[in-house]
Design a protein around this motif. Structure first.
Motif, PDB file in Angstrom:
ATOM      1  N   ASN A 155       0.811  -1.229   0.000  1.00 24.98           N
ATOM      2  CA  ASN A 155       0.000   0.000   0.000  1.00 24.98           C
ATOM      3  C   ASN A 155       0.842   1.277   0.000  1.00 24.98           C
ATOM      4  N   GLU A 156       2.096   1.165  -0.368  1.00 25.43           N
ATOM      5  CA  GLU A 156       2.922   2.366  -0.405  1.00 25.43           C
ATOM      6  C   GLU A 156       3.400   2.592  -1.836  1.00 25.43           C
ATOM      7  N   PRO A 157       2.939   3.671  -2.447  1.00 26.80           N
ATOM      8  CA  PRO A 157       3.350   3.894  -3.837  1.00 26.80           C
ATOM      9  C   PRO A 157       4.846   4.142  -3.945  1.00 26.80           C
ATOM     10  N   ALA A 158       5.341   4.014  -5.149  1.00 21.65           N
ATOM     11  CA  ALA A 158       6.778   4.255  -5.375  1.00 21.65           C
ATOM     12  C   ALA A 158       7.120   5.695  -5.034  1.00 21.65           C
ATOM     13  N   ASP A 159       8.352   5.904  -4.666  1.00 18.84           N
ATOM     14  CA  ASP A 159       8.810   7.279  -4.486  1.00 18.84           C
ATOM     15  C   ASP A 159       8.919   7.936  -5.869  1.00 18.84           C
ATOM     16  N   LEU A 160       9.325   9.157  -5.877  1.00 18.17           N
ATOM     17  CA  LEU A 160       9.309   9.955  -7.103  1.00 18.17           C
ATOM     18  C   LEU A 160      10.119   9.292  -8.236  1.00 18.17           C
ATOM     19  N   ILE A 161       9.455   9.136  -9.379  1.00  8.92           N
ATOM     20  CA  ILE A 161      10.150   8.604 -10.557  1.00  8.92           C
ATOM     21  C   ILE A 161      10.185   9.689 -11.633  1.00  8.92           C
ATOM     22  N   GLN A 162      11.370  10.153 -11.945  1.00  9.80           N
ATOM     23  CA  GLN A 162      11.534  11.153 -13.002  1.00  9.80           C
ATOM     24  C   GLN A 162      12.503  10.668 -14.076  1.00  9.80           C
ATOM     25  N   SER A 163      13.008   9.473 -13.858  1.00  7.34           N
ATOM     26  CA  SER A 163      14.054   8.936 -14.716  1.00  7.34           C
ATOM     27  C   SER A 163      13.448   8.216 -15.919  1.00  7.34           C
ATOM     28  N   THR A 164      14.020   8.426 -17.074  1.00 12.24           N
ATOM     29  CA  THR A 164      13.602   7.711 -18.280  1.00 12.24           C
ATOM     30  C   THR A 164      14.117   6.271 -18.204  1.00 12.24           C
ATOM     31  N   PRO A 165      13.253   5.273 -18.466  1.00  9.14           N
ATOM     32  CA  PRO A 165      13.702   3.881 -18.366  1.00  9.14           C
ATOM     33  C   PRO A 165      14.752   3.538 -19.430  1.00  9.14           C
ATOM     34  N   ALA A 166      15.388   2.401 -19.204  1.00 10.09           N
ATOM     35  CA  ALA A 166      16.345   1.858 -20.177  1.00 10.09           C
ATOM     36  C   ALA A 166      15.848   0.490 -20.609  1.00 10.09           C
ATOM     37  N   ILE A 167      16.161   0.114 -21.856  1.00  9.08           N
ATOM     38  CA  ILE A 167      15.800  -1.224 -22.358  1.00  9.08           C
ATOM     39  C   ILE A 167      17.086  -1.929 -22.770  1.00  9.08           C
ATOM     40  N   ASP A 168      17.206  -3.177 -22.344  1.00  5.09           N
ATOM     41  CA  ASP A 168      18.340  -3.986 -22.798  1.00  5.09           C
ATOM     42  C   ASP A 168      17.851  -5.414 -22.971  1.00  5.09           C
ATOM     43  N   GLY A 169      18.033  -5.978 -24.155  1.00  2.94           N
ATOM     44  CA  GLY A 169      17.483  -7.299 -24.402  1.00  2.94           C
ATOM     45  C   GLY A 169      15.986  -7.253 -24.171  1.00  2.94           C
ATOM     46  N   ASN A 170      15.491  -8.199 -23.392  1.00  3.89           N
ATOM     47  CA  ASN A 170      14.056  -8.234 -23.125  1.00  3.89           C
ATOM     48  C   ASN A 170      13.750  -7.738 -21.718  1.00  3.89           C
ATOM     49  N   ALA A 171      14.475  -6.750 -21.294  1.00  2.45           N
ATOM     50  CA  ALA A 171      14.273  -6.206 -19.945  1.00  2.45           C
ATOM     51  C   ALA A 171      14.151  -4.683 -19.975  1.00  2.45           C
ATOM     52  N   LEU A 172      13.332  -4.202 -19.050  1.00  2.00           N
ATOM     53  CA  LEU A 172      13.134  -2.762 -18.880  1.00  2.00           C
ATOM     54  C   LEU A 172      13.699  -2.400 -17.509  1.00  2.00           C
ATOM     55  N   PHE A 173      14.517  -1.374 -17.444  1.00  2.00           N
ATOM     56  CA  PHE A 173      15.105  -0.947 -16.171  1.00  2.00           C
ATOM     57  C   PHE A 173      14.523   0.414 -15.808  1.00  2.00           C
ATOM     58  N   ILE A 174      13.942   0.484 -14.622  1.00  2.00           N
ATOM     59  CA  ILE A 174      13.313   1.722 -14.168  1.00  2.00           C
ATOM     60  C   ILE A 174      13.943   2.116 -12.845  1.00  2.00           C
ATOM     61  N   ARG A 175      14.275   3.399 -12.691  1.00  2.00           N
ATOM     62  CA  ARG A 175      14.827   3.833 -11.407  1.00  2.00           C
ATOM     63  C   ARG A 175      13.977   4.976 -10.851  1.00  2.00           C
ATOM     64  N   SER A 176      13.741   4.884  -9.550  1.00  2.00           N
ATOM     65  CA  SER A 176      13.060   5.968  -8.845  1.00  2.00           C
ATOM     66  C   SER A 176      14.128   6.754  -8.092  1.00  2.00           C
ATOM     67  N   ASP A 177      13.686   7.615  -7.202  1.00  2.00           N
ATOM     68  CA  ASP A 177      14.656   8.373  -6.423  1.00  2.00           C
ATOM     69  C   ASP A 177      15.491   7.440  -5.536  1.00  2.00           C
ATOM     70  N   ALA A 178      14.963   6.283  -5.200  1.00  2.00           N
ATOM     71  CA  ALA A 178      15.668   5.420  -4.247  1.00  2.00           C
ATOM     72  C   ALA A 178      15.785   3.965  -4.671  1.00  2.00           C
ATOM     73  N   PHE A 179      15.104   3.549  -5.749  1.00  2.00           N
ATOM     74  CA  PHE A 179      15.105   2.132  -6.111  1.00  2.00           C
ATOM     75  C   PHE A 179      15.406   1.942  -7.604  1.00  2.00           C
ATOM     76  N   LEU A 180      15.827   0.725  -7.904  1.00  2.00           N
ATOM     77  CA  LEU A 180      16.060   0.325  -9.298  1.00  2.00           C
ATOM     78  C   LEU A 180      15.358  -1.008  -9.526  1.00  2.00           C
ATOM     79  N   TRP A 181      14.510  -1.057 -10.550  1.00  2.00           N
ATOM     80  CA  TRP A 181      13.770  -2.274 -10.870  1.00  2.00           C
ATOM     81  C   TRP A 181      14.233  -2.827 -12.221  1.00  2.00           C
ATOM     82  N   LYS A 182      14.234  -4.143 -12.299  1.00  2.00           N
ATOM     83  CA  LYS A 182      14.367  -4.791 -13.607  1.00  2.00           C
ATOM     84  C   LYS A 182      13.038  -5.483 -13.894  1.00  2.00           C
TER      85      LYS A 182
END
Lengths: 381, 417
Positions: B385-412
């Motif tokens: 129940n806690e939304p992500a912190d601020l995301i202003q970063s443009t994602p990256a794509i490599d192979g079949n994966a999307l990388f997203i970063r917020s102010d404090a986290f990085l997701w694949k």
């Protein structure tokens, strides 16, 4: 060291077998890095040296960390890069870091604060008892980062004491914390707690804000041209003089602020001048000659002179204002020092572009506020 | 025996190459060619973050703030952060893209000013790479060059060298590499310029004075249809300059002004410039000004950079309305309202656009038909129940994966079934 000499030394290093020449190598490489200068000068030599230094054995770490003394900010980062590479490689190989040497260096305040802090960060990686053992002693350390850690512990301690109803002890902890605090978030937290304990804090005094000024203006800055125009106060301070200003004759007046963060609000305290340049001056008394930082916050364009010498100027309007927004290094002489500030306002009509204000303090190189000697009387009751 | 062993190793290598997805790299802001498009990638349309994640390969806590995009080089993800009360500690981190394991981290001290608007921070620019080195530019105008293993190659402090080169709101332009020149725009209200730096030494090959007005736009590489050379396009409030990356020599200048926040984008030799709406430019042989192919006033982008894919241009406007326009004439084909607000620029695969809002709402829009359609909507979270912190970063794509970063986290984000 001349560039040619450094090149010769580096070539010599490459030709010498790596055994038994370790100490000389480290010192020479550190020296090559410390010769790096502005606009890429010495970059090639420093680049080569940092690659070599990064390959050194872990026993070189103390020497490299001591090498931070007198290193310019660029060289300090080169050295940091080498230290981290050596430490990482050592730890990945399952080898120890020289804990005793690191701690000795941390406790040696004659060493550079950046090198000491980096030594601490390495030590913490291999010794989780280090913070409890070291940090409490560093409340008044030359390193702002060490001070911040020490202040943070005292804030936690004060809050715990407060929770346990030990108010006198809590007050003592917070007051002790304030003595080392320069980061505004920590100062605000401490001041709030002390206020709750009926202890008022003079923030003007704590930070060393200059609060009493002489002021003259407005002079013309329409079309932003006044920033570069040398008006009479820049040439000579004559408080009896009258000048042709933007809207007629102008004369020196006095202005003081009781704002707890020392903000002098020209728009409110004097007039919301537009397309204007104002001059403000005050004296700062120093007991000795020393290098200090003049720490300014303003959303307006500005220039600053100390004892008639222009230190810096910035032609930027309405990009925000914060405490310590600008840090300008300068020299004080013993006795009275004259600070002159030129503050320019543009002609933007937007609501957010009406601020015409500043705050200025004198601090040591680590950010601790310096009082004028004899202390300038603060306007806070 | 040796020969046999070599053959079998070679065969195994071939087998690995054949079975593993080709990693295309994503070497700078909006991808290696600044198009923000990864044609061969297959990404999930939806994912679930939280206790029972789906299509989330890994998620990492970062040691500081940041809004620069992740980049991916040779199976490694590189991210920058800043930390400390004054945001004056600069971090460069390297993770294994497959497993999310941290391979190394390096820290540096900012030598320039670190004051920014609270919404941004010192790690605002995206790093970039030439495949051998990582170049990280920070809002303090410090530039760090490391090899892929974290060994410092060189360090430059642009504000240290030119103390009036700064912006109290923060800088955010992301550098790019063209050939062996790193191009960095450090434009502001005072000492404003762009630099072309030698990637091997950090020395300035050229320094070009730029308009004295803050700009947060990033340079883009334009494959010039006339000369065949790759030019660097430098955008500012005054317009656009096309310069030769090695020398900084100006090839053409567009003087009709341009936005200072959304960057231009390039596709097939054309520059799509946020200028008086959207203006499309092309180099004209022998002319010092580019040819203007069309201009549509109502296609002005908000913060995100436009994206061009095939015969369509996609522009995200201020109210979160996505406009799809024909590249031939700029006429709008369709519009679609998305859930914003947006700072991150969209990225794309062959048939889908990926939008990430500031609050972590990710919307996937299917394209190629007569209208765009949201075919996936997922949320990134910090916990239950806690939304992500601020995301202003443009994602990256490599192979079949999307990388997203917020102010404090990085997701694949990748298919995990």
């Amino acid at each position: 060291m001349p560039r040619s000499t450094i090149r010769v030394v580096l070539i010599a290093i490459l030709l010498i077998p790596p055994l038994n020449c370790f100490a000389a190598d480290t010192a020479t490489l550190v020296l090559a890095i410390k010769a790096v200068g502005r606009e890429g000068r010495g970059n090639r030599e420093a680049n080569q040296a940092v690659v070599e230094l990064s390959q050194q054995d872990v026993s070189a770490l103390p020497a490299v960390l001591r090498g931070f003394r007198d290193a310019n900010p660029l060289a300090a980062n080169y050295l940091r890069g080498a230290v981290e590479a050596i430490a990482d490689r050592t730890l990945k190989a399952g080898k120890p870091l020289p804990k005793e040497s690191l701690e000795k260096l941390i406790r040696d305040v004659e060493q550079d604060p950046r090198g000491r802090r980096l030594a601490y960060e390495l030590l913490v990686r291999v010794d989780n008892s280090a913070p409890d053992r070291i940090i409490p002693d560093l409340l008044l350390d030359p390193s702002p980062e060490f001070r911040r850690d020490a202040v943070a512990r005292l804030i936690v301690s004060g809050e715990k004491l407060l929770k346990d109803k030990a108010e006198d002890d809590a007050k003592a902890a917070f007051k002790k914390a304030l003595s080392g605090a320069t980061d505004d978030d920590q100062v605000k937290t401490i001041a709030k707690q002390l206020k709750g304990l009926k202890e008022e804090i003079d923030l003007q005094k704590h930070f060393g804000f200059l609060t009493s000024w002489r002021v003259v203006g407005p002079f013309d800055n329409e079309g932003l041209k006044g920033f570069d125009i040398t008006y009479p106060p820049e040439e000579k301070l004559d408080f009896a003089a009258k000048y042709e200003g933007q809207k007629g004759e102008v004369a020196w007046d006095k202005v003081a602020t009781d704002h707890e963060y020392g903000i002098v609000n020209i728009a409110k305290q004097i007039a919301p001048h537009k397309g204007a340049a104002m001059y403000l001056t005050t004296e700062f008394h120093s007991s000795a000659a020393r290098v200090v930082e003049f720490r300014l916050g303003t959303p307006n364009a500005w220039k600053i002179w100390v004892n008639g010498k222009l230190l810096f100027g910035r032609d930027e309007y309405h990009r925000g204002m914060a405490i310590d927004q600008y840090r300008v290094r300068g020299e004080l002489k013993p006795g009275a020092n004259t600070i002159l500030l030129k503050l320019c306002q543009n002609e933007q009509k937007d609501d957010w572009a009406q601020r015409y204000e500043f705050q200025l303090r004198v601090a040591d190189l680590s950010g601790l506020g310096l009082p004028s000697q004899p202390a300038q009387t603060t306007s806070q009751k | 025996m040796l020969f046999r062993s070599l053959v079998s190793t070679f065969a195994f290598g071939l087998l690995l190459t054949a079975t593993q997805p080709v990693s295309a790299d994503w070497r700078q802001f909006r991808g290696s060619d600044s198009s923000a498009v990864a044609l061969d990638s297959k990404l999930p349309a939806e994912w679930v973050d939280g206790d029972k994640p789906q299509n989330i390969a890994w998620k990492l806590k970062l040691p500081g703030r940041g809004l620069g995009s992740p980049i991916v080089v040779n199976g490694r993800v590189f991210v920058t952060c800043s930390s400390g009360f004054a945001q004056d500690r600069l971090h460069v981190l390297c993770f294994d893209a497959a497993k999310g394991q941290k391979l190394w981290e390096r820290q540096f001290w900012a030598t320039g000013r670190t004051m920014t608007h609270p919404k941004t921070c010192t790690a605002a620019s995206s790093p970039c790479s030439d495949g051998q080195r990582i170049f990280a530019l920070f809002s303090s105008n410090d530039i760090v060059c490391l090899d892929l293993d974290g060994n410092l190659q060189w360090f430059r402090g642009i504000t240290h060298d030119f103390p009036n080169c700064s912006n109290s709101l923060g800088m955010a332009s992301s550098p790019i590499v063209i050939g062996d020149t790193l191009i960095a725009q450090t434009e502001n209200d005072a000492d404003s310029f762009a630099n072309g730096l030698d990637v091997y030494t950090g020395e300035s090959r050229w320094k070009r004075t730029r308009p004295k007005r803050a700009s947060w736009t990033s340079p883009s590489p334009l494959k010039d249809s006339v000369s065949g050379e790759t030019l660097a396009l430098l955008q500012s409030s005054a317009g656009v300059e096309a310069v030769k990356p090695q020398t900084g020599e100006v090839v053409w200048t567009y003087k009709s002004g341009a936005a200072t926040i959304p960057s231009l984008t390039v596709s097939e030799g054309l520059a799509y410039v946020p200028s008086n709406g959207l203006t499309v430019l092309q180099t004209e042989a022998g002319k010092s000004e580019p040819k203007q192919l069309w201009n549509v006033a109502k296609l002005g982008p908000a913060t995100p950079t436009p994206l061009v894919l095939g015969k369509k241009a996609y522009v995200l406007g201020g109210a979160g309305v996505l406009a799809c326009a024909n590249v031939e004439d700029g006429q709008t084909a369709w519009q679609l309202r998305l859930e914003g607000p947006f700072t991150a620029s969209p990225v794309a695969t062959a048939d889908r656009l990926y939008f990430v809002s500031e609050t972590g709402v990710c919307q996937v829009v299917q394209i190629g038909g007569e209208k765009g359609e949201v075919v996936g909507k997922s949320e990134l979270t910090l916990g239950k129940n806690e939304p992500a912190d601020l995301i202003q970063s443009t994602p990256a794509i490599d192979g079949n994966a999307l990388f997203i970063r917020s102010d404090a986290f990085l997701w694949k984000i990748a298919e995990t079934k």
